[in-house]
Design an enzyme around this catalytic site. Structure first.
Site, PDB file in Angstrom:
ATOM      1  N   PHE A   1       0.862  -1.188   0.000  1.00 50.27           N
ATOM      2  CA  PHE A   1       0.000   0.000   0.000  1.00 50.27           C
ATOM      3  C   PHE A   1       0.897   1.237   0.000  1.00 50.27           C
ATOM      4  O   PHE A   1       0.815   2.105   0.854  1.00 50.27           O
ATOM      5  CB  PHE A   1      -0.919  -0.043   1.232  1.00 50.27           C
TER       6      PHE A   1
ATOM      7  N   THR B   1       4.383  -4.507  -4.344  1.00 47.64           N
ATOM      8  CA  THR B   1       5.397  -4.385  -3.295  1.00 47.64           C
ATOM      9  C   THR B   1       6.725  -4.032  -3.958  1.00 47.64           C
ATOM     10  O   THR B   1       6.790  -3.811  -5.165  1.00 47.64           O
ATOM     11  CB  THR B   1       5.532  -5.706  -2.495  1.00 47.64           C
TER      12      THR B   1
ATOM     13  N   GLU C   1       1.413  -4.977 -17.457  1.00 50.62           N
ATOM     14  CA  GLU C   1       1.756  -3.890 -18.381  1.00 50.62           C
ATOM     15  C   GLU C   1       2.670  -2.850 -17.720  1.00 50.62           C
ATOM     16  O   GLU C   1       3.573  -2.291 -18.351  1.00 50.62           O
ATOM     17  CB  GLU C   1       0.471  -3.213 -18.881  1.00 50.62           C
TER      18      GLU C   1
ATOM     19  N   VAL D   1       6.945  -2.352 -17.563  1.00 53.84           N
ATOM     20  CA  VAL D   1       7.799  -1.595 -18.489  1.00 53.84           C
ATOM     21  C   VAL D   1       7.083  -0.296 -18.858  1.00 53.84           C
ATOM     22  O   VAL D   1       5.938  -0.311 -19.308  1.00 53.84           O
ATOM     23  CB  VAL D   1       8.097  -2.402 -19.776  1.00 53.84           C
TER      24      VAL D   1
ATOM     25  N   ASP E   1      17.305  -1.638 -12.735  1.00 52.61           N
ATOM     26  CA  ASP E   1      15.881  -1.537 -13.099  1.00 52.61           C
ATOM     27  C   ASP E   1      15.719  -1.699 -14.617  1.00 52.61           C
ATOM     28  O   ASP E   1      14.857  -2.454 -15.087  1.00 52.61           O
ATOM     29  CB  ASP E   1      15.337  -0.175 -12.630  1.00 52.61           C
TER      30      ASP E   1
ATOM     31  N   LYS F   1      13.852  -4.574 -17.231  1.00 52.06           N
ATOM     32  CA  LYS F   1      12.917  -4.213 -18.308  1.00 52.06           C
ATOM     33  C   LYS F   1      13.411  -4.722 -19.669  1.00 52.06           C
ATOM     34  O   LYS F   1      12.614  -5.178 -20.495  1.00 52.06           O
ATOM     35  CB  LYS F   1      12.714  -2.692 -18.322  1.00 52.06           C
TER      36      LYS F   1
ATOM     37  N   GLY G   1       5.805   7.231 -12.135  1.00 49.97           N
ATOM     38  CA  GLY G   1       4.812   8.123 -11.521  1.00 49.97           C
ATOM     39  C   GLY G   1       3.701   7.281 -10.902  1.00 49.97           C
ATOM     40  O   GLY G   1       3.336   6.246 -11.443  1.00 49.97           O
TER      41      GLY G   1
HETATM   42  N1  NAI Z   1       6.464   4.275  -8.805  1.00 49.02           N
HETATM   43  C1  NAI Z   1       6.593   4.062 -10.113  1.00 49.02           C
HETATM   44  O1  NAI Z   1       6.684   4.985 -10.915  1.00 49.02           O
HETATM   45  C2  NAI Z   1       6.623   2.671 -10.631  1.00 49.02           C
HETATM   46  C3  NAI Z   1       6.720   1.591  -9.801  1.00 49.02           C
HETATM   47  N2  NAI Z   1       6.763   0.328 -10.313  1.00 49.02           N
HETATM   48  C4  NAI Z   1       6.850  -0.808  -9.405  1.00 49.02           C
HETATM   49  O2  NAI Z   1       5.639  -0.890  -8.662  1.00 49.02           O
HETATM   50  C5  NAI Z   1       5.896  -1.382  -7.350  1.00 49.02           C
HETATM   51  C6  NAI Z   1       5.333  -0.402  -6.340  1.00 49.02           C
HETATM   52  O3  NAI Z   1       5.921   0.846  -6.536  1.00 49.02           O
HETATM   53  P1  NAI Z   1       5.638   2.042  -5.506  1.00 49.02           P
HETATM   54  O4  NAI Z   1       4.251   1.972  -5.029  1.00 49.02           O
HETATM   55  O5  NAI Z   1       6.158   3.250  -6.147  1.00 49.02           O
HETATM   56  O6  NAI Z   1       6.609   1.607  -4.321  1.00 49.02           O
HETATM   57  P2  NAI Z   1       6.535   2.057  -2.790  1.00 49.02           P
HETATM   58  O7  NAI Z   1       7.887   1.817  -2.236  1.00 49.02           O
HETATM   59  O8  NAI Z   1       5.917   3.405  -2.674  1.00 49.02           O
HETATM   60  O9  NAI Z   1       5.491   1.034  -2.166  1.00 49.02           O
HETATM   61  C7  NAI Z   1       5.746  -0.310  -1.972  1.00 49.02           C
HETATM   62  C8  NAI Z   1       4.924  -0.727  -0.773  1.00 49.02           C
HETATM   63  O10 NAI Z   1       5.027  -2.135  -0.646  1.00 49.02           O
HETATM   64  C9  NAI Z   1       5.080  -2.437   0.738  1.00 49.02           C
HETATM   65  N3  NAI Z   1       5.711  -3.737   0.885  1.00 49.02           N
HETATM   66  C10 NAI Z   1       6.978  -4.073   0.605  1.00 49.02           C
HETATM   67  N4  NAI Z   1       7.182  -5.384   0.857  1.00 49.02           N
HETATM   68  C11 NAI Z   1       6.003  -5.866   1.309  1.00 49.02           C
HETATM   69  C12 NAI Z   1       5.582  -7.132   1.777  1.00 49.02           C
HETATM   70  N5  NAI Z   1       6.406  -8.181   1.818  1.00 49.02           N
HETATM   71  N6  NAI Z   1       4.308  -7.270   2.190  1.00 49.02           N
HETATM   72  C13 NAI Z   1       3.452  -6.225   2.168  1.00 49.02           C
HETATM   73  N7  NAI Z   1       3.807  -4.990   1.755  1.00 49.02           N
HETATM   74  C14 NAI Z   1       5.072  -4.821   1.336  1.00 49.02           C
HETATM   75  C15 NAI Z   1       5.887  -1.320   1.368  1.00 49.02           C
HETATM   76  O11 NAI Z   1       5.606  -1.202   2.750  1.00 49.02           O
HETATM   77  C16 NAI Z   1       5.430  -0.119   0.558  1.00 49.02           C
HETATM   78  O12 NAI Z   1       4.348   0.567   1.176  1.00 49.02           O
HETATM   79  C17 NAI Z   1       7.415  -1.582  -7.259  1.00 49.02           C
HETATM   80  O13 NAI Z   1       7.686  -2.933  -7.504  1.00 49.02           O
HETATM   81  C18 NAI Z   1       7.958  -0.708  -8.377  1.00 49.02           C
HETATM   82  O14 NAI Z   1       9.156  -1.213  -8.904  1.00 49.02           O
HETATM   83  C19 NAI Z   1       6.653   0.076 -11.654  1.00 49.02           C
HETATM   84  C20 NAI Z   1       6.516   1.104 -12.536  1.00 49.02           C
HETATM   85  C21 NAI Z   1       6.559   2.488 -12.104  1.00 49.02           C
HETATM   86  N1  LIG Z   2      11.829   3.496 -10.707  1.00 53.70           N
HETATM   87  C1  LIG Z   2      11.280   3.214 -11.998  1.00 53.70           C
HETATM   88  C2  LIG Z   2       9.796   3.121 -11.891  1.00 53.70           C
HETATM   89  C3  LIG Z   2       9.206   2.433 -13.026  1.00 53.70           C
HETATM   90  O1  LIG Z   2       9.549   1.307 -13.360  1.00 53.70           O
HETATM   91  C4  LIG Z   2      11.649   4.328 -12.972  1.00 53.70           C
HETATM   92  O2  LIG Z   2      12.112   5.361 -12.519  1.00 53.70           O
HETATM   93  O3  LIG Z   2      11.477   4.126 -14.172  1.00 53.70           O
END
Ligand code: NAI
Ligand SMILES: N[C@@H](CC=O)C(=O)O
Length: 348
Positions: A11, A97, A150, A153, A221, A225, A323
């Site tokens: 979350f 996560t 989706e 990447v 990262d 991808k 984002g």
């Molecule tokens: N933020 C972005 O622009 C993008 C993010 N992603 C991917 O999406 C995923 C989420 O990204 P964000 O929300 O930005 O990351 P974030 O770091 O804001 O949130 C991840 C959440 O997962 C929770 N978490 C971690 N391990 C856990 C576990 N074992 N059980 C339950 N909760 C757990 C953390 O407490 C944290 O609240 C990541 O894998 C990231 O690589 C992919 C594309 C773009």
């Molecule tokens: N941390 C990554 C998030 C998306 O995958 C990035 O900056 O591209």
């Protein structure tokens, strides 16, 4: 109208943005014939919450940092992921996560538990896709559910599904692009005079960076991808470790300003290419691109990927690469794909 029950695993920025969309615009998907209800949430910080009748998203989104779900009906201070994924009344598990570039865990287990329980999975987590994509697609098919990713990447910008659906009749021989929003944003801010650390802090505040931003800056990262694109679109079966990787950590402010003065821009380029002997060669490396190169003008957290095809030549897609809201949209597009599957519009 179909209602899909969602379990949000993690979350953080992305899943909170998805919850905000559902809270603020519950009727947004009515024209598509479905509505979304969150019945479970787990997070390392908050614990877990299961409420089969639907969680009041306004309340949980307003919970202050440091609080937990303990004391709420169906709440626990522990993120009981396995129990929630297997036993909550969710139709779709939304995995967001942390990405582990090493073994994909714990997300790989989360995905397996969900698929084995007959639940669809939508995820933005690159680890399971890059490291176990084929195995998880097979597991989904065996259980009659979908595994959609989706957002793994280029965030919400359509790349994987677009290539599968719209470039299917072409021979793809290479993919090349700017595939990390954080590093592209950081390089642009360094061009504007910021130091590396200051620029990374900005990218973190904007929700672009990984929990450990060395994954963005060091190239791991993009390595994930590139492996995903090579395997999905070029028919390769490479591991992320097969992608020769150099990040932007050694690019200095002087390098960036000197390049700019000479009419070029440093970019972190990920590429996978089919050689004449059929081998797939994949790399991630910083390149100083001349100003007239099609990728040189891609700025900020915007990303772009170019597909080299036999009949069309280069086909390039550009859009947000990171984002919170942009990535939450990737989850929506995955849910739309699940809905098409559930309604028989798409075969497994
Ligand atoms: N933020 C972005 O622009 C993008 C993010 N992603 C991917 O999406 C995923 C989420 O990204 P964000 O929300 O930005 O990351 P974030 O770091 O804001 O949130 C991840 C959440 O997962 C929770 N978490 C971690 N391990 C856990 C576990 N074992 N059980 C339950 N909760 C757990 C953390 O407490 C944290 O609240 C990541 O894998 C990231 O690589 C992919 C594309 C773009
Ligand atoms: N941390 C990554 C998030 C998306 O995958 C990035 O900056 O591209």
């Amino acid at each position: 109208m179909t209602t899909y029950n969602l379990a949000l695993i993690g979350f953080g920025g992305v899943n909170r943005a998805l919850a905000e969309l559902i809270r603020d615009e519950p009727g947004r998907f009515a024209s598509l014939g479905f509505e979304l209800r969150v019945v479970a949430i787990t997070d390392l910080a908050f614990g877990s919450l299961v409420q089969g009748e639907g969680i009041d998203l306004a309340s949980v989104l307003a919970m202050p940092r440091g609080s937990t779900f303990e004391g709420l009906p169906g709440g626990s201070p522990d993120p009981r992921n396995e129990d929630v994924i297997k036993n909550s009344p969710a139709d779709i598990v939304v995995e967001a996560t942390f990405t582990s570039p090493v073994d994909g865990e714990p997300a790989v287990s989360h995905v397996k538990w969900a698929l084995e329980s007959g639940k669809h999975v939508v995820t933005t987590n690159k680890g399971p896709v890059a490291l176990h994509g084929q195995e998880l697609r097979t597991l989904a098919a065996e259980n009659g559910v979908r595994f959609e990713y989706e957002g793994a990447v280029m965030s919400g910008t359509p790349v994987i599904r677009l290539a599968h659906k719209m470039l299917g009749g072409l021979e793809l021989n290479a993919v090349q692009g700017i595939l990390n929003g954080t590093s592209n944003y950081v390089l642009g801010r360094m061009e504007a005079g910021l130091g590396l650390d200051e620029a990374i802090s900005e990218a973190q505040a904007l929700g672009y960076a990984e929990a450990d931003p060395t994954a963005d800056i060091g190239g791991s990262d993009v390595r994930l991808k590139v492996a995903i694109l090579a395997n999905e679109l070029l028919g390769a079966s490479i591991r992320p470790g097969d992608v020769e990787t150099t990040g932007i950590q050694d690019i200095t402010s002087d390098d960036v300003t000197q390049a700019l003065a000479g009419g070029s821009r440093w970019k972190l380029i990920g590429e996978a290419r089919r050689e004449e002997d059929g081998r797939i060669v994949a790399t991630v490396q910083p390149v100083a691109l001349p100003a007239d190169h099609p990728l040189a003008g891609i700025s900020g957290a915007t990303n772009a990927v170019s597909f080299t095809t036999d009949l069309l030549g280069a086909v390039t897609v550009s859009g947000p690469g990171a984002g919170r809201v942009e990535t939450a949209y990737a989850l929506i597009s995955d849910i739309i794909a699940v809905d098409e599957f559930a309604k028989g519009a798409v075969r497994a």
